[in-house]
Design an enzyme around this catalytic site. Structure first.
Site, mmCIF file in Angstrom:
data_model
loop_
_atom_site.group_PDB
_atom_site.id
_atom_site.type_symbol
_atom_site.label_atom_id
_atom_site.label_comp_id
_atom_site.label_asym_id
_atom_site.label_seq_id
_atom_site.Cartn_x
_atom_site.Cartn_y
_atom_site.Cartn_z
ATOM 1 N N MET A 39 0.875 -1.174 0.000
ATOM 2 C CA MET A 39 0.000 0.000 0.000
ATOM 3 C C MET A 39 0.908 1.219 0.000
ATOM 4 O O MET A 39 1.859 1.295 0.782
ATOM 5 C CB MET A 39 -0.910 0.008 1.231
ATOM 6 C CG MET A 39 -1.974 1.090 1.209
ATOM 7 S SD MET A 39 -3.123 0.930 2.605
ATOM 8 C CE MET A 39 -4.271 2.263 2.236
ATOM 9 N N LEU A 41 0.673 4.164 1.046
ATOM 10 C CA LEU A 41 0.748 4.942 2.274
ATOM 11 C C LEU A 41 1.786 4.396 3.245
ATOM 12 O O LEU A 41 2.277 5.119 4.109
ATOM 13 C CB LEU A 41 -0.620 4.963 2.969
ATOM 14 C CG LEU A 41 -1.750 5.725 2.276
ATOM 15 C CD1 LEU A 41 -3.053 5.533 3.051
ATOM 16 C CD2 LEU A 41 -1.430 7.202 2.146
ATOM 17 N N SER A 42 2.128 3.141 3.118
ATOM 18 C CA SER A 42 3.000 2.462 4.069
ATOM 19 C C SER A 42 4.465 2.760 3.801
ATOM 20 O O SER A 42 5.003 2.404 2.752
ATOM 21 C CB SER A 42 2.761 0.946 3.994
ATOM 22 O OG SER A 42 3.804 0.235 4.626
ATOM 23 N N ALA A 43 5.136 3.373 4.772
ATOM 24 C CA ALA A 43 6.576 3.612 4.646
ATOM 25 C C ALA A 43 7.363 2.306 4.528
ATOM 26 O O ALA A 43 8.289 2.213 3.703
ATOM 27 C CB ALA A 43 7.082 4.445 5.827
#
Length: 246
Positions: A39, A41-43
């Site tokens: 995803m 958004l996931s760092a």
């Protein structure tokens, strides 16, 4: 010997092209790209994407919308019973947790050892910094922003911000005297750390008290292969969402 090998390779390619044009089958085998569940958004997901860019590996990208609960679908739980991202599937080998995925990619697909050197002390330092990111730096960021973003808190806790700034101060010290996290060349530790710190910046966290961090972040943005596509877009998307809550 080297010249003969090159000439043989060229002749093989010419023969394969000739067979293709004549309708004959070729013996060239198509290699299946590893699957990558992620995803933007996931760092942690973005750290893997940066490592893949660095080693020149194309991934079969499979986005999961965690907000919609897509990670709980039976077909994904069958692959990863912890139903988390990132998840990496290379043939019959399945791996989750971003840091070991990064080191696996560097070790298996890296053109040389620069991203994850074999020297034990260097490698241990890289590992330490990746664990520092997981257990301290990004953890403290999550402690500050996640209650407001995902758990219904009215406002962030200023004491949690102080703890995050403390961790950034430690990172600033770790970066003293060299260009990147471990020496003067990019390693997987930089991929992990930059995915986190760029997310902090996009969220509005003040980095100005940490000049080594600011200078290092600028170098990473300028010099990491595929930085904008693999990391910046997702970091900015996370920041935009966070700023509506913080």
């Amino acid at each position: 010997m080297r010249y003969r090998r090159v000439r043989c390779s060229v002749n093989y390619l010419k023969g394969a092209l000739k067979n293709c044009r004549s309708g004959k089958s070729s013996k060239l085998v198509k290699v299946k790209m590893p699957d990558f569940y992620y995803m933007d958004l996931s760092a942690p997901c973005r750290s893997v994407m940066l490592t893949a860019k660095a080693v020149g590996l194309d991934l079969n990208m499979k986005m999961l919308n965690l907000m919609a609960g897509e990670q709980m679908k039976p077909e994904f739980v069958a692959i990863n019973p912890q139903h988390c991202v990132p998840t990496f599937v290379d043939g019959d080998f399945v791996l989750w947790e971003s840091r070991p995925i990064c080191t696996y990619l560097a070790s298996k697909y890296g053109k040389d050892e620069s991203l994850y050197p074999a020297d034990l002390k260097t490698r241990a330092t890289i590992d330490r910094l990746m664990y520092f990111d997981m257990g301290t730096l990004y953890f403290r960021f999550g402690e500050y922003v996640y209650p407001v973003m995902f758990r219904g808190a009215d406002k962030p806790d200023p004491e949690k911000l102080e703890k995050l700034q403390e961790a950034l101060g430690w990172l600033n010290g770790f970066l003293e005297g060299h260009d990147y996290a471990v020496g003067n060349s990019i390693t997987v530790a930089d991929h992990t750390l930059v995915a986190s710190v760029s997310t902090f910046e996009a969220t509005g966290i003040d980095l100005s008290k940490h000049p080594n961090v600011v200078a290092w972040l600028a170098r990473c943005k300028a010099n990491m292969p595929g930085y904008k596509q693999a990391n910046d877009q997702g970091a900015q998307e996370f920041g935009k969402m966070a700023k509506t809550k913080l």
